[in-house]
Design an enzyme around this catalytic site. Sequence first.
Site, PDB file in Angstrom:
ATOM      1  N   GLN A  73     -19.463  94.029  24.578  1.00  0.00           N
ATOM      2  CA  GLN A  73     -20.664  94.732  24.147  1.00  0.00           C
ATOM      3  C   GLN A  73     -21.340  93.938  23.027  1.00  0.00           C
ATOM      4  OE1 GLN A  73     -20.919  98.842  23.932  1.00  0.00           O
ATOM      5  NE2 GLN A  73     -19.652  99.186  25.721  1.00  0.00           N
ATOM      6  N   GLN A  75     -21.676  94.243  19.881  1.00  0.00           N
ATOM      7  CA  GLN A  75     -20.925  93.999  18.643  1.00  0.00           C
ATOM      8  C   GLN A  75     -19.501  93.513  18.932  1.00  0.00           C
ATOM      9  OE1 GLN A  75     -21.801  93.837  15.466  1.00  0.00           O
ATOM     10  NE2 GLN A  75     -23.929  94.196  16.042  1.00  0.00           N
ATOM     11  N   SER A  76     -19.287  92.863  20.055  1.00  0.00           N
ATOM     12  CA  SER A  76     -17.954  92.406  20.434  1.00  0.00           C
ATOM     13  C   SER A  76     -17.350  91.458  19.388  1.00  0.00           C
ATOM     14  CB  SER A  76     -18.037  91.681  21.780  1.00  0.00           C
ATOM     15  OG  SER A  76     -16.832  90.972  22.031  1.00  0.00           O
ATOM     16  N   ASN A  77     -16.210  91.848  18.833  1.00  0.00           N
ATOM     17  CA  ASN A  77     -15.470  90.950  17.934  1.00  0.00           C
ATOM     18  C   ASN A  77     -14.914  89.776  18.726  1.00  0.00           C
ATOM     19  OD1 ASN A  77     -15.581  92.833  15.650  1.00  0.00           O
ATOM     20  ND2 ASN A  77     -14.151  94.066  16.861  1.00  0.00           N
ATOM     21  N   ALA A  79     -16.176  88.321  21.392  1.00  0.00           N
ATOM     22  CA  ALA A  79     -17.193  87.305  21.681  1.00  0.00           C
ATOM     23  C   ALA A  79     -17.423  86.434  20.444  1.00  0.00           C
ATOM     24  CB  ALA A  79     -18.488  87.981  22.120  1.00  0.00           C
TER      25      ALA A  79
END
Length: 323
Positions: A73, A75-77, A79
């Site tokens: 998503q 706010q993916s940590n 990624a």
Amino acid sequence: MKQISDFPRVSLAVLPTPLHKLENVSKRFGKNIYIKRDDMTGVALGGNKVRKLEFLLADAKNKGAELIMTTGQAQSNHAMLTAACANKLGMKTCLMLKKRGVTGKLGNQILNSILGAEVEFYDTDSYADIYAAMDEKTAAYAKQGKVAYGIPCGGSNALGALGYAECVRETMEQCKALGIKPDRMVSVVGSGGTYAGLCAGADLYAPDMKVTGIAVDSDPFDEICAKLKLEIGELLELDRPLGAENIEIYDNCGAGYSIPGPKDGEAVRYMARQEGIILDPVYTGKAFSKLLSMLEEGAFAEDDTIIFLHSGGAGGVFAIDLP
Ligand SMILES: *Cc1c(COP(=O)(O)O)cnc(C)c1O
């Protein structure tokens, strides 16, 4: 049978991460509660994905990848950490994110921009659409004789999960040095790789330790983690399959993924005010909140030794409101 050390791995994390007691929380509940600081893995703002990426990016490197693609998503940590780790290895990153959650320049999106990652938003609710787009990019690269390497959401395949089986080995070594015997390890379940890896690691290195998962999304995690465990066993060419026996997942999805409720906010503030440790609104805050409820309900034996895995998530603190 293969050992985890037989698998190609790049060194990205600063290991071992600290393991220490939460003195004030322990006192309140009359238990020995420790925290495993995977929020301090030493890349960007830290977090659990770095352990997985040590295996995944080693595989990418061996395949000659120039481009790393992954998804999550907005706010993916995961990624963000993929971009940070790929930078260390001189690889480009394309973050193919769902246009869901906080897409503005906040939290992990600030970090992605500082890290120089290419970000593409996909207006879809289905990761299948994004994996199809990854396949297209891979084909376009292949036409030019180049390799693009796709990493699934959360880095949660069997290869990535090896990082968390290995984390159990590391933690047990630290416990031995501290002279403690953990009865239980508690971890968030977001896409399942961390938890499945921990369960596999417990089978291999700590058969007496229970592993409690706390789900913060609504996917069928019992099945997902059982399947991942089987695949980890296959990868390790074990004589006997890794079974689902030690899978024990509780739910704290609440109003939905990345939506913390009032009790979750309270839990984050409690940890910060008692121990000076910052949990995140999407994962660790919700997991700790559920652990607190379970402790209040007397769910565990009297003098249990419990290790709470802090899996990171700092970026989310600066993007997602805490009630
Ligand atoms: C991704 C993530 C998790 C969940 O790990 P999975 O392996 O995806 O289940 C937990 N905590 C944080 C901070 C994360 O970024």
